[in-house]
Design an enzyme around this catalytic site. Structure first.
Site, short mmCIF file in Angstrom:
data_model
loop_
_atom_site.label_atom_id
_atom_site.label_comp_id
_atom_site.label_asym_id
_atom_site.label_seq_id
_atom_site.Cartn_x
_atom_site.Cartn_y
_atom_site.Cartn_z
N GLU A 91 19.16 13.53 -46.10
CA GLU A 91 19.59 14.88 -46.49
C GLU A 91 18.48 15.88 -46.25
OE1 GLU A 91 20.14 18.44 -48.96
OE2 GLU A 91 18.51 17.00 -49.07
N ASP A 148 17.07 9.71 -49.79
CA ASP A 148 15.76 9.98 -49.19
C ASP A 148 15.01 11.02 -50.02
OD1 ASP A 148 17.67 12.01 -48.42
OD2 ASP A 148 16.21 12.74 -46.95
ZN LIG Z 1 18.03 17.24 -52.59
#
Ligand SMILES: [Zn+2]
Length: 417
Positions: free
Chosen positions: A175, A82
């Site tokens: 994340e 992401d």
């Molecule tokens: Zn990162």
């Protein structure tokens, strides 16, 4: 064969921004599957038939040990797919700019210029090619540079039939919104230890994070008409300010750096009747971390002595811990990373304490030791993000050395044996 910078540019164009306000669980945004599916199909094309994406948008793949290397530990390589919601990652138009020094015009039409004065570290890359944006979006080198490095290293290992122990590849969603490790299948992943490739400058690696807790402070007041409030009103807003004043004023993010911890008031709202504050507490040292939590409890007790039991209700919750607390007994894993960087041509690898956490620190406490390697990106989370091509190539070399039997044997097995 691909080149690592071509990979980065291909991945950068895939819109895979995570979403703070999206679906619960992972992935927070359905579009993250686009990146996951692309990676699975590329891994299949490389001949890794076991690559798959699970329902939570995690991509896993395994390269079995080459003949004669079955005794080596299984090494994991992890990056996140992401990009941050803090800056748009839609319609990314990456470009390679040969940097001659001075300011970089990213976008003539919109007059978007990366100024050398603002980013003095550009000086290190004079004469090199940089993968940049067109100034209207982020690049997403955080962490697609990490993915590109891992994919490139895998492609090269396979093409050259280079020997290696078992390798476990993992690409994670979300994340950037703090959920990257939440559905990670540590047992299924099958690595003895791992590395995230989610750092910055290619010469710097990380194995120390904060210890982290969140403190919620609920202040109960008593509201009554201000005209008739004498000896009756208890103003929750004033008491909240008083609580805050009991904490060390200079131990806040704005006054600390390096190994200095802090109390950070990140939310305060309320009325006379009640107020709520949310702090985050951070420290690299476990001892000081515990003292900080004790300080917050003392402040709550003091307020209750002054204004009556129950005036301040405190709830402290640990969030994550410094991975070094676990890694310190397994420093050969860190030594292997440093040796691989040196073998890749980085004369003086440096390590600095992370003033935050990583997915690796959650994974470390789930039993998968996981320091953080550089991924060559700079100026993450903004329009001036870039990645020097030479650094990306050094990253590929670092991974190649990291998994080379000679290095693993001499550093990790020697320690175990
Ligand atoms: Zn990162």
């Amino acid at each position: 064969m691909d080149r690592v910078e071509q990979r980065l540019m291909r991945y950068a164009k895939v819109y895979s921004e995570s979403d703070y306000y999206g679906q619960s669980g992972t992935p927070s945004a359905q579009r993250e599957f686009d990146m996951a599916h692309l990676l699975v199909s590329e891994l299949h094309a490389l001949g890794i038939d076991n690559a798959f994406c699970d329902a939570h948008c995690y991509v896993y793949a395994t390269l079995p040990a080459t003949p004669g290397c079955e005794h080596l530990p299984a090494i994991g390589l992890i990056a996140h797919l992401d990009t941050t919601p803090d800056m748009t990652g839609n319609h990314v138009k990456p470009q390679i700019i040969h940097y001659e020094g001075g300011d970089i015009v990213l976008n003539q039409a919109e007059n978007i210029v990366m100024e050398a004065a603002m980013f003095p570290e550009l000086q290190k890359f004079v004469g090199q090619d940089l993968v940049c944006t067109d100034g209207t979006t982020l690049l997403g080198a955080d962490d697609k540079a990490g993915i590109a490095i891992i994919m490139q290293a895998v492609e090269e290992l396979l093409a050259e039939q280079a020997p290696h122990g078992k390798l476990c590849i993992g690409f994670t969603p979300d994340e950037e919104i703090g959920r990257g490790a939440s559905n990670f299948d540590v047992a299924g992943f099958g690595a003895d230890f791992a590395y995230t490739l989610d750092g910055g400058d290619i010469t710097d690696y990380e194995y120390e994070t904060f210890n982290a807790a969140m403190a919620e402070v609920q202040v109960s007041g008593f509201s009554i008409h201000p005209g008739t409030a004498k000896d009756k009103m208890k103003n929750a807003l004033l008491m909240a300010m008083e609580f805050n004043a009991l904490l060390p004023a200079l131990e806040t993010p704005g006054h600390t750096e390096g190994y200095e911890g802090f109390f950070h008031l990140q939310e305060l709202h309320g009325k006379v009747e009640s107020a709520r504050m949310v702090y985050i507490i951070r420290d690299h040292s476990m001892e000081r971390f515990l003292q900080r939590k004790a300080t917050v409890s003392k402040a709550a007790k003091q307020m209750n002595r002054r204004y009556g039991e129950g005036t301040v209700a405190l709830r402290v919750q640990d969030q994550y811990y410094n991975m070094y607390e676990v890694l310190k007994d397994h420093m050969e894993i860190v030594a292997l990373a440093e040796a691989a960087m040196k073998a890749a041509g980085i004369a003086h690898p440096t390590h600095s304490p992370i003033r935050g956490g990583t997915d690796g620190c959650m994974l470390t406490y789930q039993g998968l030791l996981c320091p953080n390697l550089p991924s060559a990106g700079h100026n993450a989370h903004g329009r001036f993000e870039y990645a020097p091509v030479e650094s990306l190539r050094t990253g590929v070399k670092t991974v190649r050395h990291l998994v080379s039997p000679a290095l693993v044997e001499s550093i990790v097995l020697k320690k175990e044996g």
